[in-house]
Structure formats: structure tokens, C-alpha cells
Design an enzyme around this catalytic site. Structure first.
Site, mmCIF file in Angstrom:
data_model
loop_
_atom_site.group_PDB
_atom_site.id
_atom_site.type_symbol
_atom_site.label_atom_id
_atom_site.label_comp_id
_atom_site.label_asym_id
_atom_site.label_seq_id
_atom_site.Cartn_x
_atom_site.Cartn_y
_atom_site.Cartn_z
ATOM 1 N N GLU A 1 -5.840 34.020 24.451
ATOM 2 C CA GLU A 1 -6.444 34.276 23.137
ATOM 3 C C GLU A 1 -7.967 34.056 23.244
ATOM 4 O O GLU A 1 -8.423 33.193 24.006
ATOM 5 C CB GLU A 1 -5.851 33.273 22.131
ATOM 6 C CG GLU A 1 -6.356 33.416 20.708
ATOM 7 C CD GLU A 1 -5.797 32.335 19.766
ATOM 8 O OE1 GLU A 1 -5.268 31.303 20.243
ATOM 9 O OE2 GLU A 1 -5.910 32.531 18.543
ATOM 10 N N LYS B 1 -3.605 38.125 14.443
ATOM 11 C CA LYS B 1 -2.789 36.898 14.355
ATOM 12 C C LYS B 1 -2.426 36.578 12.902
ATOM 13 O O LYS B 1 -3.314 36.411 12.054
ATOM 14 C CB LYS B 1 -3.579 35.756 14.978
ATOM 15 C CG LYS B 1 -2.856 34.446 15.103
ATOM 16 C CD LYS B 1 -3.816 33.436 15.748
ATOM 17 C CE LYS B 1 -3.182 32.124 16.083
ATOM 18 N NZ LYS B 1 -4.168 31.213 16.723
ATOM 19 N N CYS C 1 -0.747 32.869 20.202
ATOM 20 C CA CYS C 1 -0.739 31.403 20.178
ATOM 21 C C CYS C 1 0.249 30.814 19.169
ATOM 22 O O CYS C 1 1.441 30.936 19.349
ATOM 23 C CB CYS C 1 -2.152 30.865 20.000
ATOM 24 S SG CYS C 1 -2.263 29.205 20.698
ATOM 25 N N VAL D 1 -3.225 23.795 22.324
ATOM 26 C CA VAL D 1 -3.788 22.441 22.381
ATOM 27 C C VAL D 1 -2.725 21.357 22.155
ATOM 28 O O VAL D 1 -3.032 20.177 22.270
ATOM 29 C CB VAL D 1 -4.935 22.262 21.350
ATOM 30 C CG1 VAL D 1 -6.132 23.111 21.725
ATOM 31 C CG2 VAL D 1 -4.471 22.582 19.936
ATOM 32 N N MET D 2 -1.505 21.744 21.814
ATOM 33 C CA MET D 2 -0.439 20.747 21.625
ATOM 34 C C MET D 2 0.403 20.734 22.897
ATOM 35 O O MET D 2 1.139 21.691 23.160
ATOM 36 C CB MET D 2 0.428 21.110 20.418
ATOM 37 C CG MET D 2 -0.317 21.059 19.099
ATOM 38 S SD MET D 2 0.781 21.180 17.670
ATOM 39 C CE MET D 2 1.312 22.885 17.748
HETATM 40 C C1 ACM Z 1 -3.707 28.220 18.456
HETATM 41 O O1 ACM Z 1 -3.071 28.949 17.703
HETATM 42 N N1 ACM Z 1 -4.790 28.672 19.063
HETATM 43 C C2 ACM Z 1 -3.268 26.841 18.715
#
Ligand code: ACM
Length: 272
Positions: A38, A109, A142, A169-170
Site C-alpha cells: 500500500e 480502500k 491493508c 502495523v498490528m
Molecule cells: C492499514 O490499513 N494501513 C493498517
């Protein structure tokens, strides 16, 4: 079909360098379909609309889209990638799928994560799939991985491969959910994540790598490193994604009871 992914380490704002690094990585191997992360040219953590205005691009006329199409022509491949899109004063974290003929698919998104909600508009495009040399491909971006309805919709629209550009990031979360999305829908999933650290607002972010490719039975075909850049290619047989049977009695699609399902919360109205 040979699927490749690139796990990058973009530097925020260094669009040309980040694009060149991704192209160099793709040129190091051969694949029919590449998946990039992304926002792979801009970096992730925007801190102002001025930055977005400066770094986001239009699709299909922006330089990143042109460069990816050029690469696809030169290497006879398709590329799924995430980038910051500008469209009449609105910004999207967008995904494109390009092939030698041009932009085959664009997706904005739908589910925005955390501070993204300050800068980006949620996607307004339906989930679509396209056929690439006999293989139907769809895009998620993501945090869409958290919402099973997204992958299910793509699968019901024929996706055999779900390309998943990500900036995760998780730790661990998407590695589990995307394995589940592959298994519950009987599709291949390809998550291309990034690595590195950004601390451009009050929220420090560490990107978690561990890009992965999963087969329709949930097998991890590839699992990348957590903290180095990476290129991987895997040969897959798309026919595997056409068989939704669990056994001679059960089929993941034919056994569904859509008239008894309702994806809304109790009392929730559709607003868009
Ligand atoms: C994300 O959607 N970039 C965590």
C-alpha cells in the site's frame, strides 16, 4: 501462474526513489503477477493535506501508474500496487492492477485505518475482479483484511487470487486473518507488506513485514521476514481456487444461505 511479492522499505516522500527500488526488486525475478505494498511510492504517515496535495497522483494519468504500465510492458506481467490517489480535491488510498494494456482495475480502500480517516476519503467503488490470462484477480488494501465481507464479496465475484497491498502495523493480525480469508473463500491471497518506521505525527509506527502468500486450503506458501526488504515468487495453480468443496457433502459456496444472512448490525441502515 507465477505470483511475486515485494516487501519494501519506502522513505516518506521519496516517490521516485521508492518507485525505482520497487522496480529494481521486481526486475530481479520473473512473475506473471506482482504485488507491491500500500502507498508504496509515498510512504504511509501523512501529516498535512499539503503533503497529500504534493504527493498524491491521479489514476490513470499519474507518473507512478505510467511507470508501472511501462514496467508491465517491458516484463510482460501484471502489477497490483497501492498508491495515494488525488481526484478532484479528495484523496484515496487506492489500489491499481496494471498490465501491458493499461489499468485493468482500480480500487479505493473502503475501510480506513486510524489516522487515515483524517486525510483520506473512504472508497466509493464496488469490489470488482478482472481476468488476467484466465485467472480472476481482485484487490483488497491493508485493513480490509479485518472485514470478512470484503474478501467474501471478491470471492463471490469470481476472484481466484486476492492481491493485498498492505502497510500493516498490528503484528500477526493480518497474517492470521488473511490465512482465514484464503481458507474460508478457497482463494489464493497475496499480502505485500512494508517494513520500517515512521514517526511523523504523534503516533510512532513500526511496519511489520511478514508478507505472505496463502493457498486456498490455508497453507502458507510463503512467509517473509519481519524486518528486511524481500522479494518472493511462488508458482500457483489457479484451478485449486475453483474447487470450493470441503468434502463430498459440503461446498463453501453452494452451502451458503444468503437469504438468512444479514451483514448489518441490528437496526443499522445502509447509508451509502
Ligand atoms: C492499514 O490499513 N494501513 C493498517
Amino acid at each position: 501462474m507465477r505470483i511475486g511479492l515485494v516487501q519494501t522499505a519506502p522513505l516518506f516522500g521519496a516517490v521516485k526513489q521508492n518507485l525505482a527500488d520497487a522496480c529494481t526488486a521486481m526486475a530481479s525475478a520473473e512473475a506473471n503477477l506482482w504485488v507491491l505494498p500500500e502507498l508504496f511510492t509515498t510512504g504511509y504517515q501523512f501529516a498535512s493535506f499539503d503533503e497529500l496535495e504534493r504527493l498524491a497522483e491521479s489514476i490513470p494519468d499519474g507518473p507512478t501508474t505510467h511507470a508501472l504500465i511501462e514496467f508491465a510492458r517491458l516484463h510482460d506481467c501484471a502489477i497490483a500496487a497501492g498508491l495515494a490517489e488525488r481526484d478532484e480535491g479528495r484523496f484515496f488510498t487506492a489500489g491499481i492492477l496494471v498490465d501491458p494494456r493499461g489499468v485493468a482495475l482500480r480500487y479505493r480502500k473502503i475501510h480506513l485505518f486510524a489516522e487515515e480517516k483524517q486525510w483520506f476519503s473512504p472508497g466509493d467503488t464496488p469490489f470488482e475482479t478482472i481476468e488476467l490470462e484466465g485467472v480472476r484477480v481482485g484487490l483488497l488494501i491493508c485493513v480490509d483484511h479485518v472485514f470478512p465481507e470484503a474478501a467474501r464479496t471478491l470471492a463471490l465475484r469470481g476472484a481466484e487470487v486476492i492481491a493485498h497491498p498492505a502497510n500493516l502495523v498490528m503484528p500477526v493480525y493480518a497474517q492470521i486473518t488473511m490465512r482465514t480469508r484464503a481458507l474460508e473463500n478457497g482463494v489464493f491471497t497475496v499480502t505485500a507488506n512494508r517494513i520500517g518506521f515512521e514517526y511523523r505525527t504523534s503516533q510512532p509506527l513500526t511496519f511489520t513485514g511478514c508478507s505472505q502468500i496463502v493457498s486456498p486450503d490455508g497453507t502458507l506458501l510463503y512467509s517473509g521476514p519481519a524486518d528486511t526488504v524481500d522479494v518472493a515468487v511462488v508458482d500457483v495453480d489457479p484451478a485449486f481456487a475453483r474447487d470450493k468443496a470441503l468434502n463430498r457433502w459440503n461446498d463453501r459456496f453452494a452451502d451458503r444461505r444468503p437469504l438468512l444472512y444479514d451483514a448489518r448490525l441490528s437496526g443499522e441502515q445502509e447509508t451509502d
